[in-house]
Write an enzyme that holds these catalytic residues in place. Structure first.
Site, PDB file in Angstrom:
ATOM      1  N   PRO A 461       0.686  -1.148  -0.281  1.00  0.00           N
ATOM      2  CA  PRO A 461       0.210   0.151   0.171  1.00  0.00           C
ATOM      3  C   PRO A 461       0.678   1.169   0.164  1.00  0.00           C
ATOM      4  O   PRO A 461       1.956   1.135   0.596  1.00  0.00           O
ATOM      5  CB  PRO A 461      -0.408  -0.253   1.196  1.00  0.00           C
ATOM      6  CG  PRO A 461      -0.835  -1.318   1.522  1.00  0.00           C
ATOM      7  CD  PRO A 461       0.895  -2.366   1.384  1.00  0.00           C
ATOM      8  N   PRO A 462      -0.064   2.595   0.143  1.00  0.00           N
ATOM      9  CA  PRO A 462       1.088   3.620  -0.694  1.00  0.00           C
ATOM     10  C   PRO A 462       1.539   4.206   0.580  1.00  0.00           C
ATOM     11  O   PRO A 462       1.109   3.275   2.073  1.00  0.00           O
ATOM     12  CB  PRO A 462       0.316   4.996  -1.012  1.00  0.00           C
ATOM     13  CG  PRO A 462      -0.760   3.992  -1.260  1.00  0.00           C
ATOM     14  CD  PRO A 462      -1.205   2.405  -0.349  1.00  0.00           C
ATOM     15  N   GLY A 463       2.222   4.438   1.232  1.00  0.00           N
ATOM     16  CA  GLY A 463       3.013   5.228   2.524  1.00  0.00           C
ATOM     17  C   GLY A 463       4.011   4.426   3.870  1.00  0.00           C
ATOM     18  O   GLY A 463       3.671   4.611   4.182  1.00  0.00           O
ATOM     19  N   THR A 464       3.775   3.037   2.591  1.00  0.00           N
ATOM     20  CA  THR A 464       4.663   2.156   3.946  1.00  0.00           C
ATOM     21  C   THR A 464       6.631   1.820   3.585  1.00  0.00           C
ATOM     22  O   THR A 464       6.753   1.221   3.729  1.00  0.00           O
ATOM     23  CB  THR A 464       4.651   0.657   3.041  1.00  0.00           C
ATOM     24  OG1 THR A 464       3.823  -0.113   1.857  1.00  0.00           O
ATOM     25  CG2 THR A 464       2.469   0.272   3.595  1.00  0.00           C
ATOM     26  N   GLY A 465       6.720   3.298   2.860  1.00  0.00           N
ATOM     27  CA  GLY A 465       8.512   3.483   3.287  1.00  0.00           C
ATOM     28  C   GLY A 465       8.630   2.589   1.904  1.00  0.00           C
ATOM     29  O   GLY A 465      10.177   2.329   1.450  1.00  0.00           O
ATOM     30  N   SER A 847     -13.095 -13.235  -1.743  1.00  0.00           N
ATOM     31  CA  SER A 847     -13.072 -13.755  -0.222  1.00  0.00           C
ATOM     32  C   SER A 847     -13.963 -13.434   0.140  1.00  0.00           C
ATOM     33  O   SER A 847     -14.070 -13.275   1.816  1.00  0.00           O
ATOM     34  CB  SER A 847     -11.633 -12.910  -0.121  1.00  0.00           C
ATOM     35  OG  SER A 847     -11.633 -11.546   0.145  1.00  0.00           O
ATOM     36  N   LYS A 890      -5.730  -7.907   7.216  1.00  0.00           N
ATOM     37  CA  LYS A 890      -6.618  -8.790   7.391  1.00  0.00           C
ATOM     38  C   LYS A 890      -6.821  -8.382   8.909  1.00  0.00           C
ATOM     39  O   LYS A 890      -8.377  -8.201   9.473  1.00  0.00           O
ATOM     40  CB  LYS A 890      -8.171  -9.833   6.675  1.00  0.00           C
ATOM     41  CG  LYS A 890      -8.179  -9.452   5.072  1.00  0.00           C
ATOM     42  CD  LYS A 890      -8.629 -11.127   4.080  1.00  0.00           C
ATOM     43  CE  LYS A 890      -9.143 -10.872   2.918  1.00  0.00           C
ATOM     44  NZ  LYS A 890      -9.208 -11.770   2.406  1.00  0.00           N
TER      45      LYS A 890
HETATM   46  N1  LIG Z   1       9.138   1.422   7.647  1.00  0.00           N
HETATM   47  C1  LIG Z   1       9.421   2.733   7.638  1.00  0.00           C
HETATM   48  N2  LIG Z   1      10.060   3.617   8.923  1.00  0.00           N
HETATM   49  C2  LIG Z   1      10.219   4.759   9.335  1.00  0.00           C
HETATM   50  N3  LIG Z   1       9.662   5.771   7.880  1.00  0.00           N
HETATM   51  C3  LIG Z   1       8.929   4.535   7.378  1.00  0.00           C
HETATM   52  C4  LIG Z   1       8.233   3.621   7.363  1.00  0.00           C
HETATM   53  N4  LIG Z   1       7.873   3.278   6.186  1.00  0.00           N
HETATM   54  C5  LIG Z   1       7.102   4.575   5.624  1.00  0.00           C
HETATM   55  N5  LIG Z   1       7.951   5.028   6.460  1.00  0.00           N
HETATM   56  C6  LIG Z   1       8.029   7.208   5.972  1.00  0.00           C
HETATM   57  O1  LIG Z   1       6.928   7.171   5.065  1.00  0.00           O
HETATM   58  C7  LIG Z   1       7.114   7.805   4.123  1.00  0.00           C
HETATM   59  C8  LIG Z   1       5.903   7.699   3.122  1.00  0.00           C
HETATM   60  O2  LIG Z   1       7.398   6.518   2.266  1.00  0.00           O
HETATM   61  P1  LIG Z   1       7.153   6.393   0.974  1.00  0.00           P
HETATM   62  O3  LIG Z   1       7.202   7.580   0.179  1.00  0.00           O
HETATM   63  O4  LIG Z   1       8.710   5.133   0.645  1.00  0.00           O
HETATM   64  O5  LIG Z   1       5.944   5.806   0.727  1.00  0.00           O
HETATM   65  P2  LIG Z   1       6.291   4.363  -0.734  1.00  0.00           P
HETATM   66  O6  LIG Z   1       5.821   2.787  -0.236  1.00  0.00           O
HETATM   67  O7  LIG Z   1       6.975   4.258  -1.810  1.00  0.00           O
HETATM   68  O8  LIG Z   1       4.893   5.450  -1.571  1.00  0.00           O
HETATM   69  P3  LIG Z   1       3.625   5.372  -2.516  1.00  0.00           P
HETATM   70  O9  LIG Z   1       4.044   3.727  -3.025  1.00  0.00           O
HETATM   71  O10 LIG Z   1       2.595   6.327  -2.458  1.00  0.00           O
HETATM   72  O11 LIG Z   1       5.142   5.421  -3.645  1.00  0.00           O
HETATM   73  C9  LIG Z   1       8.803   8.249   4.318  1.00  0.00           C
HETATM   74  O12 LIG Z   1       8.381   9.581   4.604  1.00  0.00           O
HETATM   75  C10 LIG Z   1       9.286   7.260   4.869  1.00  0.00           C
HETATM   76  O13 LIG Z   1      10.222   7.644   5.301  1.00  0.00           O
END
Ligand SMILES: Nc1ncnc2c1ncn2[C@@H]1O[C@H](COP(=O)(O)OP(=O)(O)OP(=O)(O)O)[C@@H](O)[C@H]1O
Length: 942
Positions: A461-465, A847, A890
């Site tokens: 998902p988005p924002g998972t780093g 599901s 889930k």
């Molecule tokens: N496990 C983590 N530890 C520390 N910071 C995290 C972690 N996961 C996400 N972040 C922070 O969340 C923000 C968003 O992460 P990132 O842009 O890498 O997401 P993404 O998965 O690439 O999203 P997208 O799919 O939308 O591109 C970043 O600032 C990142 O540092």
């Protein structure tokens, strides 16, 4: 035209003592003299000159244009009218001495329209009434073979200042003649006796005007002053204007009237010098009898001439200045060039370019043979091409690129596992699978000598780093980092470049990445690979196949470079939100690592350890103390910059402290973070959470600064509590009211009949959603038979798979009901409507099968389901429960919704067992292989 020969004092020029006059004095010939060409005539007799000239009352009149002729100045005149020419010949051959009257024409002929014969007039009023009595000195007859315009031009010049004669021309067919005329005195035009041509006039001769000094001393002074002024004006103009100067020089010897002491002569002389004056103004000088006024008028004309000359000089000075500045610049640059050349600083452009390329190539440790040959042949070609040709530029840009690919340059890789672990942990919490995989890569690399051959795809998902960990991976491996997003990319040339034949052609992203990282082993992150587009410009996915295939990419061919480039040392990583959208052949080449999103404790950890310090730094509330041994290589956000530094890996943990004006108590408590995670940000990733934390720290910064300055803030922004610590209690002051107030749609236990909680997985993470069903019972028809029944209505934006799943579930429910309660005719008499809120969100997938069967049975059996039960699993038509994905998401969603018991397919047991304990704790899990197991858990019966 006989007349009295009165040599008394008049307005004529004084008697001359010219050498040339004596030549004519005794001449009696009307035919050309033997010493002269045949077309040149001189007067047959010479009766008098200047004061001695006869005073004939009847004369042949010749109109002049441009300006009157002043006594005493030899003047050339051109005539074109044959009759006039004959008449002149006649008076020249007679004994009257070749005298005539010159009068200025009033209507200035329009030269642009062409004036054939200026000597022809239509009435007496065409002439000014004051003219000049003159004698023809010489007449040259010519055959005119010029155009009208030419002759007009010539005439204009002749009348003003031309004194050279066409003596050498000898033509018999006369149609124009040049006269050289010596004017003697002024005459008044009394009448025009014949408008001609030729024109006959009756005139009266002016008396000689002489200024007698001593009568009026004031007037004398004025006259003298005027004379001097006229002289100085003549001198000034002569200094400024070379043409004028030449005219003066020419006129003085030919003029017999240049007598500084005679104001009349001086005025006439001055007026005759004016080249551009108005003819009427010049005529006014001729008309004037008063010495002072005549001088004055001449002076005015001279002054005008002076102004014009000044302007002319200024203009020419400016033009010269401009010219000389340009010349100077050219001269200096040429000089500079030669000096540089002399010093060896600059060679001829082409040469220095080739030298530059060679210098660059010398830096590369390993240039493939094929490339070397191409470069050499291109260099040869460049040296023969013309510098301004378009092909030169194409070759040049090709060479630019060929020489900027870092052939054989690699950065030193980090094979130290503990270092790498430290770097990876420094910026990211959790993400163990990614970190483990990278460590495995490093371990293999250490044994093999290089990390390569794998393409990692981080999906989640988005924002998972995903993106940010890739940057950390580059740092951990000691590779340069290059990122490019292919989201929405439809043009193949973005990846593989354009062919060189196109204008503005460029290589693609891969070659670009080698150039900008300056190494052949960077880590390249291909972002959003699941959002690749495709249109008429090609299929970028196929282009990426070549790039990502370890078997092919050692000879990757960019369209622009058109030669094999080895990109096998590049480590590729990709990110995607939904793996299903990645084209199959691409997915096949990747090792997918799924990131499931974070649960509450993980989010809290990330917020506390990473997001809050980063946000505090960014908002200026805190500063980072750099431990001494650490080299600066981290950017403001605390993330590594593109240059990975081995020493950074060894550095100790950074220390944060409050900025100078910031109170020590400024902080965000864990309770506030908990509240944020629970009631404000429920997405799978942490991007929203990070945004909320940023909002808090920004407001804290504003409050700190405003309070230190004593500035007033709005009610919304000002601090309400007297503490600087943000906790669950005062959180709403910073981020507003909670977005979510409850975890669930149905608070009461048990749930209403026909409602069951299912668990779903989307690219945004897991979520707990209710499946609602309702029965619609119709009344009996007039015959007492039940109306309707047996139909199913589906709503809630369900995709095809989910719609089919409802059909299956309906059939399974009906068949099971007939087993459980054969007497129950619910489905026969009732129409059923099934709905999945929220209606605006599209849903799909199989599901929810067992959930839907349960909802139908709850409705048919009229038995409610407990509100702390949730389930997920596909159901087959015979009632088998099949495995589903996204168990972690889930389960996390179920925990968020306060679920105590979960029913999962038996085949998902392993997935659940792998979950961390804190997710499994206090959760009752039931596994099912057949729907009967689900039924017994859901309805509490066997
Ligand atoms: N496990 C983590 N530890 C520390 N910071 C995290 C972690 N996961 C996400 N972040 C922070 O969340 C923000 C968003 O992460 P990132 O842009 O890498 O997401 P993404 O998965 O690439 O999203 P997208 O799919 O939308 O591109 C970043 O600032 C990142 O540092």
């Amino acid at each position: 035209m006989p007349g009295e020969n009165d040599a008394s004092s008049d307005d004529s020029v004084p008697s001359p003592s010219l050498n040339n006059s004596s030549k004519y004095e005794n001449s009696t010939r009307s035919q050309p003299s033997s010493s002269l060409p045949s077309n040149v005539l001189v007067p047959a007799s010479r009766l008098g000159f200047g004061d001695q000239a006869p005073r004939y009352p009847h004369l042949l009149a010749l109109p002049v244009i441009r300006g009157p002729v002043f006594p005493g100045v030899l003047t050339p005149i051109r005539i074109t009218d044959n009759k006039t020419i004959s008449a002149i010949e006649k008076i020249m051959s007679g004994g009257s001495g070749g005298y005539l009257g010159l009068f200025l024409r009033k209507d200035m002929p329009d030269f642009s329209k062409g004036l054939e014969k200026p000597e022809i007039i239509t009435c007496a009023s065409d002439l000014y009434s004051v003219g000049t009595f003159a004698q023809i000195q010489r007449m040259t007859k010519l055959v005119d073979d010029h155009t009208d315009d030419d002759s007009n031009m010539k005439m204009a010049m002749l009348t003003r200042n031309e004194l050279k004669h066409d003596d050498d021309t000898d033509r018999s067919n006369t149609n124009h003649a040049n006269l050289l005329i010596m004017p003697h005195r002024r005459i008044d035009l009394l009448s025009v006796d014949n408008v001609g041509p030729p024109i006959d006039v009756t005139v009266s001769h002016w008396e000689r005007l002489q200024y007698i000094r001593g009568e009026d001393s004031v007037r004398d002074d004025t006259i003298r002053a005027l004379c001097q002024e006229v002289l100085s004006a003549i001198r000034e103009v002569a200094q400024m204007n070379a043409l004028f100067r030449e005219q003066v020089v020419n006129m003085v010897p030919s003029s017999h009237m240049f007598d500084m002491n005679d104001p009349y002569r001086l005025a006439d002389f001055a007026a005759s010098l004016i080249s551009g004056g108005d003819a009427a103004d010049l005529q006014a000088v001729l008309d004037e009898k008063d010495a002072e006024l005549r001088l004055h008028k001449a002076l005015v004309l001279l002054s005008k001439e002076r102004e014009v000359s000044k302007l002319q000089k200024e203009i020419s000075a400016k033009v010269e200045e401009k010219m000389s500045a340009a010349q100077r610049k050219y001269f200096l640059t040429e000089q500079l060039k030669s000096i540089k050349k002399e010093l060896g600083m600059e060679k001829d452009d082409k040469e220095s370019l080739i030298e530059k390329y060679r210098k660059k190539l010398a830096e590369y440790p390993l240039i493939p043979e094929e490339i070397d040959e191409i470069i050499e042949s291109e260099l040869d070609k460049l040296s023969t091409l013309e510098k301004n040709s378009s092909e030169f530029n194409v070759t040049r840009s090709y060479l630019d690129w060929l020489t900027s690919i870092p052939w054989g340059i690699t950065t030193e890789e980090n094979f130290d596992i503990s270092d790498a672990r430290q770097v990876l942990d420094r910026h990211h919490y959790g993400m163990d699978e990614v970190k483990e995989t990278i460590l495995q890569f490093i371990a293999v690399g250490k044994l093999k000598g290089s990390v390569q051959g794998k393409i990692l795809c981080l999906a989640g998902p988005p924002g998972t780093g995903k993106t940010s960990i890739a940057e950390s991976v580059a740092a951990a491996l000691g590779r340069k980092f290059f990122r490019f997003s292919v989201g929405g990319l439809t043009d193949v040339s973005e990846i593989k470049g354009h062919r060189r034949t196109y204008v503005g052609a460029m290589p693609g992203k891969i070659i670009n990445c080698l150039k900008s990282t300056g190494s052949t082993n960077p880590l390249v992150l291909i972002d959003e690979i699941d959002k690749l587009g495709r249109d008429h410009r090609g299929d970028p996915a196929s282009a990426l196949l070549e790039v990502l295939d370890p078997g092919q990419n050692s000879t990757f061919r960019d369209h622009f470079i058109d030669a094999p480039v080895d990109i096998s040392k590049v480590l590729f990583m990709c990110t995607a939100n939904a793996v299903d959208n990645i084209p199959g052949p691409l997915l096949d080449r990747m090792e997918v690592i799924r990131l499931s999103g974070y649960d509450v404790p993980e989010k809290l950890e990330i917020a506390e350890k990473y997001l809050v310090p980063k946000s505090m730094l960014n908002s200026g509330l805190m500063v980072k103390e750099t431990p001494k041994q650490e080299k600066s290589g981290a950017d403001e956000s605390g993330l590594e910059t593109e240059e990975p530094d081995k020493e950074k890996a060894e550095s100790t943990e950074p220390v944060f402290r409050h900025s100078e004006m910031v109170p020590e108590s400024v902080s965000i408590e864990r309770s506030a973070l908990e509240s944020l995670v629970r009631w404000y940000c429920r997405e799978a990733g942490v991007r929203n959470l990070a945004k909320k934390i940023d909002k808090i720290t920004r407001l804290l910064s504003l409050q700190v600064v405003a309070e230190s300055e004593g500035a007033k803030l709005t009610e919304k922004s000002s601090r309400k509590s007297d503490t600087w610590t943000v906790s669950a209690e005062n959180l709403h002051e910073y981020v507003g009211k909670p977005v979510f107030t409850s975890d669930r749609l149905y608070e009461k236990d048990p749930l209403p009949h026909g409602v069951v909680m299912g668990l779903a997985w989307t690219s945004m993470g897991g979520s707990a959603l209710y499946i609602e069903s309702q029965g619609i019972k119709r009344g009996l028809d007039p015959d007492g038979k039940p109306r309707g029944g047996g139909t199913l209505k589906v709503t809630g934006q369900l995709g095809d798979v989910m719609k089919e799943s409802t059909e299956i579930a309906y059939t399974v429910a009906r068949s099971r009901l007939s087993e459980i309660a054969p007497e129950n005719k619910f489905f026969d008499v009732t129409d059923v409507h099934i709905h999945v809120p929220e209606g605006a969100t599209p849903k799909d997938g199989p599901s929810a099968g067992i959930t839907m069967v349960t909802a139908f049975l709850s409705l048919a059996l009229d038995k409610p389901i407990k509100s702390d039960l949730a389930m997920t699993g596909e159901v087959s038509l015979t009632g088998k429960v099949l495995a589903v994905g996204g168990i972690k998401e889930k389960v996390m969603a179920a925990r968020r919704a306060g679920i105590k018991t979960i029913i999962l397919p038996e085949d998902c047991r392993r997935d659940f067992d792998e979950l961390p304990d804190y997710l499994k704790d206090d959760l009752g899990i039931n596994y099912a292989t057949d729907y009967s197991s689900v039924y017994s858990v859901a309805f509490g019966v066997n």
